[in-house]
Scaffold this motif. Structure first.
Motif, PDB file in Angstrom:
ATOM      1  N   LEU A 241     -14.245   7.440 -11.855  1.00  0.00           N
ATOM      2  CA  LEU A 241     -13.472   6.318 -12.376  1.00  0.00           C
ATOM      3  C   LEU A 241     -12.058   6.401 -11.823  1.00  0.00           C
ATOM      4  O   LEU A 241     -11.274   7.255 -12.245  1.00  0.00           O
TER       5      LEU A 241
ATOM      6  N   ALA B 176     -13.188  -0.597 -15.772  1.00  0.00           N
ATOM      7  CA  ALA B 176     -12.939   0.837 -15.907  1.00  0.00           C
ATOM      8  C   ALA B 176     -13.922   1.483 -16.875  1.00  0.00           C
ATOM      9  O   ALA B 176     -14.491   2.547 -16.598  1.00  0.00           O
TER      10      ALA B 176
ATOM     11  N   LEU C  47     -17.387   1.827 -15.207  1.00  0.00           N
ATOM     12  CA  LEU C  47     -17.540   2.890 -14.210  1.00  0.00           C
ATOM     13  C   LEU C  47     -17.809   4.239 -14.880  1.00  0.00           C
ATOM     14  O   LEU C  47     -18.708   4.985 -14.474  1.00  0.00           O
ATOM     15  N   LEU C  48     -17.043   4.553 -15.899  1.00  0.00           N
ATOM     16  CA  LEU C  48     -17.234   5.834 -16.572  1.00  0.00           C
ATOM     17  C   LEU C  48     -18.558   5.858 -17.334  1.00  0.00           C
ATOM     18  O   LEU C  48     -19.314   6.835 -17.273  1.00  0.00           O
TER      19      LEU C  48
END
Length: 274
Positions: free
Chosen positions: A174, A191, A194-195
């Protein structure tokens, strides 16, 4: 409106399975004390999470070492190339660590950079290389163990834990910034996704479950939205019982095992490595 539910629900699944979701935090492009660096160090202290600071040797100042000596010992220093200078041919993506046959001085520079960081930071400086722009030529990767490096960190899920014998790779997944068409915070939903996606891929066996999920920040160029998200993310992760942040020295330990004690599943991943 900020919706943390996808991340919370994924972490709840780790907890329900009796597993720990390991994470680590890397920040790039350090060299000297600045107001932005001070803000980063303050955030690290308040969050209580271990930070790995990628320092550019050719820009590293003694004042930075003095500043870090006053900080908690869980801040590690990684080597961010040598001068963060582009040596790629015209028309290609930026890369400092091109093939040694194309630029024979690169290995010597990396070795010199390693000595600079050891002299400034002592045991805090780990033999871990973070290539500028997260790019390194495969020939240069092959040369790293002979130069004294035991770790490598780029971006996206790793292809294998050790790209070369004696070289442990642990990436970030990330990056909280968007770089094009303008440099700014990536965006909350992007964000979080992505994590969450990397954690899910690890849990489901579609990415190496032993690779901790990495958060990448760039203190020198954060906008206020990036700072706010990073602070909220660290605080939220710290509260979840399934989360464990790893200090860099542990993340890059050779042959690191899963929390369950089972061997890592090498070579399985969700996406392409850098």
């Amino acid at each position: 409106m900020s919706d943390w539910r996808p991340l919370d629900q994924e972490l709840d699944r780790w907890a329900a399975a009796g597993r720990k979701a390991t994470l680590w935090w890397r920040d790039d492009d350090a060299g000297a004390p600045t107001a932005a660096l001070e803000r980063l160090l303050d955030l690290a202290a308040r969050s209580g999470q271990p930070l790995a600071l990628a320092v550019i040797p050719d820009r590293a100042e003694a004042a930075l070492a003095e500043r870090l000596s006053k900080q908690a010992p869980d801040i590690a220093v990684l080597q961010h190339g040598f001068a963060h200078r582009n040596h790629a041919p015209d028309g290609e993506k930026k890369c400092e660590l091109t093939a040694p046959r194309q630029r024979p001085e690169t290995p010597e520079e990396l070795g010199r950079g390693r000595e600079i960081l050891k002299a400034l930071f002592g045991a805090r400086a780990l033999p871990v290389l973070v290539p500028p722009w997260n790019r390194i030529d495969p020939e240069m990767t092959a040369a790293l163990p002979a130069l004294g490096f035991t770790g490598l960190s780029t971006y996206k899920a790793r292809k294998q834990p050790q790209p070369r014998p004696g070289l442990q790779q642990v990436n970030c997944h990330l990056d909280i910034l968007q770089w094009r068409p303008e440099r700014r915070f990536l965006g909350f939903a992007e964000a979080v996704a992505l994590l969450t996606d990397h954690l899910r891929a690890r849990r489901e066996g579609n990415a190496d479950p032993a690779e901790p999920s990495g958060i990448l920040s760039h203190h020198a160029v954060h906008d206020e939205a990036a700072w706010a998200f990073l602070e909220d993310l660290l605080e939220r992760l710290a509260r979840h019982p399934a989360v464990r942040f790893l200090p860099a020295v542990e993340a890059f330990a050779p042959d690191r095992r899963l929390e369950t004690g089972q061997p890592a599943q090498a070579g399985r991943r969700a996406g392409g490595g850098a």
